[in-house]
Design a protein around this motif. Structure first.
Motif, PDB file in Angstrom:
ATOM      1  N   ALA B 182       0.836  -1.202   0.000  1.00  0.00           N
ATOM      2  CA  ALA B 182       0.000   0.000   0.000  1.00  0.00           C
ATOM      3  C   ALA B 182       0.870   1.251   0.000  1.00  0.00           C
ATOM      4  O   ALA B 182       0.580   2.231  -0.692  1.00  0.00           O
ATOM      5  CB  ALA B 182      -0.927  -0.018   1.218  1.00  0.00           C
ATOM      6  N   ARG B 187      -2.284   2.120  -2.939  1.00  0.00           N
ATOM      7  CA  ARG B 187      -3.552   1.376  -2.990  1.00  0.00           C
ATOM      8  C   ARG B 187      -3.690   0.513  -1.752  1.00  0.00           C
ATOM      9  O   ARG B 187      -2.752  -0.174  -1.369  1.00  0.00           O
ATOM     10  CB  ARG B 187      -3.564   0.404  -4.178  1.00  0.00           C
ATOM     11  CG  ARG B 187      -3.433   1.038  -5.532  1.00  0.00           C
ATOM     12  CD  ARG B 187      -3.116  -0.081  -6.548  1.00  0.00           C
ATOM     13  NE  ARG B 187      -2.910   0.477  -7.876  1.00  0.00           N
ATOM     14  CZ  ARG B 187      -3.882   0.698  -8.751  1.00  0.00           C
ATOM     15  NH1 ARG B 187      -5.123   0.386  -8.457  1.00  0.00           N
ATOM     16  NH2 ARG B 187      -3.605   1.215  -9.938  1.00  0.00           N
ATOM     17  N   GLU B 188      -4.865   0.458  -1.166  1.00  0.00           N
ATOM     18  CA  GLU B 188      -5.134  -0.475  -0.076  1.00  0.00           C
ATOM     19  C   GLU B 188      -5.188  -1.897  -0.640  1.00  0.00           C
ATOM     20  O   GLU B 188      -5.777  -2.114  -1.704  1.00  0.00           O
ATOM     21  CB  GLU B 188      -6.482  -0.158   0.578  1.00  0.00           C
ATOM     22  CG  GLU B 188      -6.463   1.114   1.414  1.00  0.00           C
ATOM     23  CD  GLU B 188      -5.402   1.054   2.510  1.00  0.00           C
ATOM     24  OE1 GLU B 188      -5.446   0.105   3.315  1.00  0.00           O
ATOM     25  OE2 GLU B 188      -4.529   1.948   2.544  1.00  0.00           O
TER      26      GLU B 188
END
Lengths: 294, 294
Positions: B182, B187-188
């Protein structure tokens, strides 16, 4: 002084992490510790000659702990060497609360044989302090030698079972925090009145001077005919570890000097207050040294 | 292998005590640790020759850590010595959850000077693994030397800022757990699809092979044109510490042997699974050693 010797690892963190998490350690201290060694250090710093009867590991940590004790002026000729040195990890958060993780291998505990090998040192002492987190057989052996030598016996902490009654009969001074006093007397110590009742009971069983911690308030000292309450000093608490151990060292120092219970208690309270202002349980009582001064 | 060297102190307790409480330690291990050293150990156990570029303290713990590395067959000629050895206390409860207390003194981090002093070793290597929990200047210096020497560059973990982009451009292999991926991609990573999208982005930025952890599920490995998902093995987890480090060691071993990504990934997953069944982060991968065998 008979009791535990350990490596103390003190870790100061902002907060203890949750499961799966991590926290940076802000400060780390690693030094000689354990209740027996801390008592010995406090007693030495207050001007007493001290022999430590304890078990150090047969490992580098044990060698380093004994070296540190010697540097502080503590006699270690009676210390046994075997196994792994006990490790006490003291995790202190920014609020001063501590969590203790205690690794005490079985062979780090004293045996009656260890005590018998130290009998010359016990016989030579005017005061023998027994920290009660040790096996009953070792404590009873030491108490018997001390009684025969007419030494003053000081108990710190608690023990259950038959040994408790015999040790209380032989002892002149007893110190216990509230939980320990509850184990010794079977009474909950919630407030000063409860501590007074517990102290009265302990005095009936042998000792001449009793000190009992009152949670969140201070320490009661009681003797035949009177008592005194020493309120906690209003200083900033960094780490409560070692406060009670330093209290014991101050109390014993006063008693050995023939001071009144009140005066001994004041030294004890000052020693405890100085210690809880430091990270870790190790006392730094040199400045309190009562050489002639009050 | 460039990364952290530390003393690992692993303490197994039934439960972490509340504030003011204490817990006995059921088992204690104290050994060479830190992500860099654990990578080096894993790589060595899987048959690779390894030089460790790291900082050991100028203290007994540092001497003992280097001695242990040498005994395990790891080259430490490039290790710097100064200050206090980093200490990682890994408290593991009976449910296998761990809490990490990390004491990493500032001078336990690598500098660009440390890396330049190790340039001969970096130049001689076919593969240079960079564990990204080190200062950017040290990582960039190592990546530059490795690129010049046409060595394969492997990144483990995450770093933010400008160094991230330059390191990704230079690297051939990247491994990151979900949180690290992440940080690398913004981005998660909640599930396999998210991991696939992050992997595709990382592949666009330079690397040829990317491994990303999917929380609670397994590891995705992805390369240009395809990917494979390696579900966590169904074995009992004693301590998750070191699982990702062992995964990296397996992956790099496969890549160095010219294996396919899938086959490298299977070795990586087996190495991770073997490690989380042990207390502490230290791998024991000798039995997985892929000498000719599958």
């Amino acid at each position: 002084m008979l009791g535990q010797l350990a490596r103390d690892l003190v870790l100061q963190v902002d907060a203890v992490p949750d499961a799966g998490g991590s926290s940076p350690v802000r400060q780390r201290r690693e030094l000689l510790g354990g209740k027996g060694a801390n008592h010995a250090l406090g007693l030495r710093q207050l001007g007493n000659a001290v022999e430590l009867i304890a078990v150090a590991g047969d490992d580098p940590a044990g060698a380093s702990a004994l070296h540190e004790a010697v540097e502080q002026g503590i006699g270690v000729a009676c210390a046994a060497r075997r196994g792994t040195t006990a490790l006490l990890v003291d995790v202190v958060d920014s609020g001063g609360a501590r969590r203790l993780l205690e690794h005490v291998p079985g062979d780090a505990l004293l045996t009656a044989d260890d005590v018998h090998r130290a009998s010359a040192a016990i016989t030579a002492a005017d005061t023998v302090c027994l920290q009660l987190q040790q096996p009953a057989e070792a404590l009873l052996a030491a108490a018997e030698i001390a009684t025969r030598a007419q030494a003053r016996i000081v108990l710190d902490g608690a023990i259950e079972g038959d040994a408790r009654d015999e040790l209380l009969t032989r002892a002149q001074v007893v110190r216990a925090d509230a939980a320990e006093a509850a184990l010794l007397t079977g009474r909950e110590i919630g407030d000063l009145d409860a501590a007074r009742r517990a102290a009265a009971e302990l005095l009936r069983r042998g000792p001449e001077l009793v000190a009992i911690g009152v949670p969140g308030a201070g320490d009661l000292i009681a003797w035949h005919g009177d008592d005194a309450f020493l309120r906690f000093a209003d200083s900033r608490v960094v780490d409560v570890t070692g406060g009670g151990d330093a209290f014991l060292a101050g109390l014993v120092t006063g008693v050995r000097r023939g001071w009144s219970p009140e005066r001994s208690g004041r030294l004890a309270a000052a020693a405890a207050s100085a210690t809880v202002q430091l990270l870790g349980g190790r006392p730094e009582l040199g400045r309190l040294r009562p050489d002639g001064a009050q």
